[in-house]
Design a protein around this motif. Sequence first.
Motif, short mmCIF file in Angstrom:
data_model
loop_
_atom_site.label_atom_id
_atom_site.label_comp_id
_atom_site.label_asym_id
_atom_site.label_seq_id
_atom_site.Cartn_x
_atom_site.Cartn_y
_atom_site.Cartn_z
N SER A 521 0.91 -1.15 0.59
CA SER A 521 0.12 0.23 0.17
C SER A 521 0.92 1.57 -0.27
O SER A 521 0.25 2.61 -0.72
CB SER A 521 -1.04 -0.39 1.03
OG SER A 521 -1.69 1.10 1.49
N THR A 522 1.87 1.27 0.69
CA THR A 522 2.93 2.07 0.68
C THR A 522 3.37 2.56 -0.44
O THR A 522 3.67 4.08 -0.88
CB THR A 522 3.87 1.82 2.28
OG1 THR A 522 3.15 2.13 3.36
CG2 THR A 522 4.76 3.53 2.40
N ARG A 523 4.01 1.66 -0.70
CA ARG A 523 4.51 2.05 -2.14
C ARG A 523 3.80 1.78 -3.62
O ARG A 523 3.96 3.22 -4.09
CB ARG A 523 5.44 0.63 -2.93
CG ARG A 523 6.33 -0.46 -2.22
CD ARG A 523 6.92 -1.66 -2.00
NE ARG A 523 7.40 -1.68 -4.27
CZ ARG A 523 7.85 -2.89 -3.69
NH1 ARG A 523 7.41 -3.88 -3.40
NH2 ARG A 523 7.83 -3.46 -5.20
N GLN A 524 1.76 1.97 -3.50
CA GLN A 524 1.34 2.78 -4.66
C GLN A 524 1.63 4.22 -4.29
O GLN A 524 1.44 5.11 -4.88
CB GLN A 524 0.12 1.62 -4.24
CG GLN A 524 -0.05 0.70 -4.76
CD GLN A 524 -1.41 0.00 -4.67
OE1 GLN A 524 -1.74 -0.09 -3.92
NE2 GLN A 524 -1.69 -0.48 -6.07
N ILE A 525 1.03 4.59 -3.07
CA ILE A 525 1.05 5.93 -1.97
C ILE A 525 2.47 6.49 -2.74
O ILE A 525 2.29 7.79 -2.94
CB ILE A 525 0.57 6.27 -0.53
CG1 ILE A 525 -1.00 5.49 -0.20
CG2 ILE A 525 1.07 7.09 -0.82
CD1 ILE A 525 -1.61 5.45 0.96
N ALA A 526 3.45 5.69 -2.71
CA ALA A 526 4.30 7.29 -2.41
C ALA A 526 4.64 7.07 -4.39
O ALA A 526 4.94 8.23 -4.66
CB ALA A 526 5.43 6.27 -2.38
N GLU A 527 4.37 6.08 -5.08
CA GLU A 527 4.41 6.21 -6.54
C GLU A 527 3.17 7.08 -6.97
O GLU A 527 3.93 8.13 -7.58
CB GLU A 527 4.30 5.03 -7.39
CG GLU A 527 4.10 5.29 -8.88
CD GLU A 527 3.26 4.12 -9.11
OE1 GLU A 527 4.06 3.72 -10.45
OE2 GLU A 527 2.54 3.76 -8.95
N ARG A 528 2.42 7.42 -6.47
CA ARG A 528 1.45 8.52 -6.19
C ARG A 528 1.77 9.78 -6.14
O ARG A 528 1.83 11.27 -6.70
CB ARG A 528 -0.05 8.15 -5.64
CG ARG A 528 -0.96 6.78 -6.95
CD ARG A 528 -2.57 7.60 -5.99
NE ARG A 528 -2.46 6.84 -4.93
CZ ARG A 528 -2.64 6.10 -4.46
NH1 ARG A 528 -2.78 5.06 -4.85
NH2 ARG A 528 -3.28 6.14 -2.80
N ALA A 529 1.97 9.59 -5.01
CA ALA A 529 3.41 11.17 -4.59
C ALA A 529 4.53 11.89 -5.67
O ALA A 529 5.17 12.94 -5.79
CB ALA A 529 4.16 10.99 -3.67
#
Length: 546
Positions: A521-529
């Motif tokens: 989940s964090t990797r997905q959010i970091a990509e969006r950021a």
Amino acid sequence: MLLFDKCQTRPLMHKILTTWMLVGSPETKLSMASYLGELALSNDVKVLVARTVGPSLINLMKSGNMESREAALKALNQVSSCDPSAKILVDEGILSPLVQHLFSGQNQLPMRLKEISATILANIVTSDCDFDSIPVGPNNQTFVSEYIIHNLLHLISNTGPAIEGKLLQVLVGLTSSPATLPGVVSAIKSSGAINGLVQFVEAPQQDLRLASIKLLQNLSPNMGQELASSLRGTAGQLSGLIKVIAENIASTEEQAAAVGILADLPEEDIGLTRQLLDEGAFEMMISRIRMIRQGEPRRSRFVTPYLEGLVGLLSRITFVLPNEPKVVSLCRDHDLTGLFTELLQQSGLDKVQMVSAYALENLSQESKNLTKLPEIPEPGFCGSIFPCFSIQPVMTGLCRVHRGSCSQRDTFCLLEGPALPSLVALLDHADVKVVEASLAALSTLLDDGVNIEGGVAVLCEVEGIKPVLDVLLEKQTENLGRRAVWVVERLLRTDDIAYEVSGDPNVSTALVDAFHNGDYSTRQIAERALRHIDKIPNFSEIFPNA
């Protein structure tokens, strides 16, 4: 006797001890042991006695002569009341014969001597000894083995208050050490003894009640659900604890321990929360917290743990806000948002600040459900046919985050009051747990279901953007890093902030690190950021649908 009364200096005491105990006759040793049991010894003399004649006293305690055993036990009771001397006695092997004295049948040792043995044991367990490795039982069981603890629990349930109190103190000592706590917890669980221990909460003897409450406080973090279930029974122990918490004006050790028990119980136990609500416990806690903040009439050294327990216990009401109108009314009537905001400013009380921030998180999450949205009038006939004739009224005074009419008291909105500046200030706190709680509370302004742009604008106004970015850069814990990535991604949805952050290589590096090493989940959010600041790595196809 007169000579011995005057020989409290170390050199003279040492000479007498050496002469009378090491080379004296059995009658002399018995006489001196009797004298030692009656004297008030200083701590340094206790250490001297333990080091010089401790083995002789232990041997005398094991003798077949009841008079000698009683004299030795009384002397050892005196000597063991000092930690250094108690440790010496443990090294000399006092534990095994003491345990044998306690577990022997009533015909073998009078109850008065069992009481002295229990007192010595209570003295000894406060010393810094490796109790989980010292053999004391018939089959090399250690002091915290299941067999020994089960026997202690049996004695606690089947002897008089004097011995029960001392044995409860033994368990308090064992559960106060991280090394011996697991063994005691395991034995209590396997024996099903928690209900019996809870019953002592209502003991008429104050020392017995205090020992039981301190024991339950030590057990509550590890046996929370079992303890909560027992307290929710019909025997009235929960009411007994509430009575203890409320009975004095000045904070006492017993009150601090009692409220500490309840504060450590699982927040998800809604049944316990409802029972506390029905007992009127939360109103009492609110009153006590406000009294302490205004200054207790008589300050005590237990006021800090007492306040920490009160705040922790009060916060559990914020975990059951959804679908609980009675709880919402209580929070409104007593302005709990305002109270927890005030508690954020309790400098030096990290636990109070942390718990208060989490309580504000819970309250703020409920704001979007409590906010009264404005009623927009339906357009008239002409307006429904010709939109240009439909003039929408301009709404003023609405919350920028929740889009409705908000207040600190009624909708628990963090914007209406001094909560936000206090939470932002705590992002720089030395205790990472306080930082995590504060960031969690601030996250509610950017959550799904609210106006995120308004939340970002509010955080800008209270100068909260840079502190949040600093939390991301420091990454003190995995949980904090995960939360920071989530908040930063939401902040970067605002173009002005994304433009400013895009020029900071440290933020980009921190997000790339989260993209590489975070959970799914964090990797997905970091990509969006990273997309927001046009810094997405070339291998972003790992998440083609993000």
